[in-house]
Design a protein around this motif. Structure first.
Motif, short mmCIF file in Angstrom:
data_model
loop_
_atom_site.label_atom_id
_atom_site.label_comp_id
_atom_site.label_asym_id
_atom_site.label_seq_id
_atom_site.Cartn_x
_atom_site.Cartn_y
_atom_site.Cartn_z
N UNK A 195 -14.79 50.09 -37.01
CA UNK A 195 -15.17 48.68 -36.96
C UNK A 195 -15.17 48.04 -38.33
N UNK A 196 -15.12 46.73 -38.30
CA UNK A 196 -15.25 45.94 -39.52
C UNK A 196 -16.33 44.89 -39.30
N UNK A 197 -17.29 44.88 -40.21
CA UNK A 197 -18.30 43.82 -40.30
C UNK A 197 -17.87 42.92 -41.45
N UNK A 198 -17.79 41.63 -41.19
CA UNK A 198 -17.25 40.71 -42.20
C UNK A 198 -18.15 39.49 -42.31
N UNK A 203 -16.43 42.67 -46.83
CA UNK A 203 -15.95 43.49 -45.71
C UNK A 203 -16.69 44.82 -45.77
N UNK A 204 -17.23 45.24 -44.64
CA UNK A 204 -17.76 46.59 -44.52
C UNK A 204 -16.95 47.27 -43.42
N UNK A 205 -16.16 48.26 -43.82
CA UNK A 205 -15.30 48.97 -42.89
C UNK A 205 -15.89 50.32 -42.53
N UNK A 298 -16.31 43.78 -51.77
CA UNK A 298 -16.98 42.52 -52.06
C UNK A 298 -16.25 41.77 -53.15
N UNK A 299 -16.07 40.48 -52.92
CA UNK A 299 -15.42 39.61 -53.90
C UNK A 299 -16.49 38.84 -54.66
N UNK A 300 -16.47 38.99 -55.98
CA UNK A 300 -17.38 38.26 -56.86
C UNK A 300 -16.54 37.56 -57.91
N UNK A 301 -16.55 36.24 -57.87
CA UNK A 301 -15.65 35.50 -58.75
C UNK A 301 -14.22 35.77 -58.35
N UNK A 302 -13.41 36.23 -59.30
CA UNK A 302 -12.01 36.54 -59.02
C UNK A 302 -11.75 38.03 -58.85
N UNK A 303 -12.82 38.82 -58.75
CA UNK A 303 -12.66 40.27 -58.70
C UNK A 303 -13.20 40.83 -57.40
N UNK A 304 -12.52 41.84 -56.86
CA UNK A 304 -12.98 42.55 -55.67
C UNK A 304 -13.35 43.98 -56.04
#
Length: 313
Positions: A195-198, A203-205, A298-304
């Motif tokens: 599953x994916x929680x979004x 995203x938590x896969x 997780x995306x923070x600013x321009x970084x994942x």
């Protein structure tokens, strides 16, 4: 199933134009033996929507490749967070084909939407043990007749918060409770929960489940098990144990429609995809989320950023 976070991109560059796009997977999946005819849908967040804080939800109970709206709606949308799914339910008179049974599921009073490639046999009977753990505020929002929507209710009810640690604990407890319910009711069965929680920029896969006897630690080589062929217990176990796919990369725009990502080191990543199959034929740059693992993107600013943990179930 496909989840994406990163810069805003045309939705068709995920769902329509890649060589192994999600819509194409409904017709010609690489790892699933049947056509996926029981419906499809997607949820997307975009700063260009009139309500950017809410997901745009589209669900339709027909094969994605037959949906005449897909080529009309999707090219008009762009998004920075996406969760899409094609439904692989058994296509016969017992399968209820309605919007309410298509993924992703989205409830009020939670930031999370969910989609799953999974199966929990006897889930309606298992509710006799599991309903005591479900909160009314989520049960009241159930509209369909699928195991995934019930698991959504159960998981949300077990969450103590929205941190990565909270979600992992809730997933582990959910699997444990399902195993206990199977034992109490003498209903052991192979249970797949990929599953994916979004939520926006997250995203938590999850790649977990239970074996044929309800065991929490099924083992085997999924590729060798797959050789037994559809309809066998070994083949079903291979479907449980196979990995999910993940890409850490950066967007390289060109014509605005093609799948323009290149894999890169995590410290340079500005986008991430979590999916049931790689979207490109050669799968170059894609890594695996193995059975028994949970990944936090997780995306923070321009970084994942990415964190992969083993589940303790």
């Amino acid at each position: 199933m496909l989840a994406y976070i990163g810069p805003e991109i045309p939705l068709e560059s995920l769902l329509l134009t890649p060589s192994n796009s999600l819509v194409n997977q409904a017709l010609d999946p690489e790892h699933y033996p049947d056509l996926q005819l029981a419906g499809w849908g997607f949820g997307a967040w975009s700063e260009h929507l009139l309500k950017p804080e809410d997901p745009f939800i589209y669900r339709r109970p027909m094969p994605a490749f037959y949906d005449d709206n897909a080529n009309r709606i999707i090219p008009s949308l762009q998004a920075s967070t996406v969760l899409a799914h094609v439904r692989a339910a058994v296509y016969n008179s017992t399968t209820v084909m309605v919007d309410e049974n298509c993924h992703p599921f989205s409830f009020e009073k939670t930031p999370w939407i969910i989609a799953q490639n999974g199966d929990m046999p006897n889930w309606m009977l298992l509710q006799r043990e599991l309903l005591q753990h479900c909160e009314d505020r989520y049960l009241k929002q159930m509209r369909g007749t699928t195991d995934t929507e019930f698991l959504y209710v159960l998981l949300l009810s077990l969450l103590d918060g929205d941190s990565d640690e909270d979600v992992q604990r809730a997933i582990e407890k959910m699997v444990h409770l399902i195993s206990q319910a199977m034992e109490a009711l003498d209903l052991p069965a192979l249970t797949k929960m990929k599953m994916a929680l979004v939520s926006p920029d997250r995203i938590i896969g999850v790649n977990t489940g239970l074996g044929h006897q309800g065991e929490t630690n099924p083992v085997g080589d999924w590729k060798k098990l797959r050789e037994s062929g559809p309809g066998t217990e070994d083949f079903a176990l291979s479907m449980l144990l196979e990995p999910m796919y993940m890409l850490m990369g950066r967007h390289v725009p060109s014509d605005g429609t093609s799948f323009d990502f290149e894999a890169c080191d995590e410290n340079e990543a500005s986008a991430a995809v979590f999916a049931s199959e790689a979207l490109t034929d050669d799968a170059e740059g894609w890594s695996h989320v193995e059975f028994g693992e949970i990944v936090f993107l997780q995306k923070t600013g321009d970084h994942v950023s990415r964190t992969v943990n083993r589940l303790s179930v």
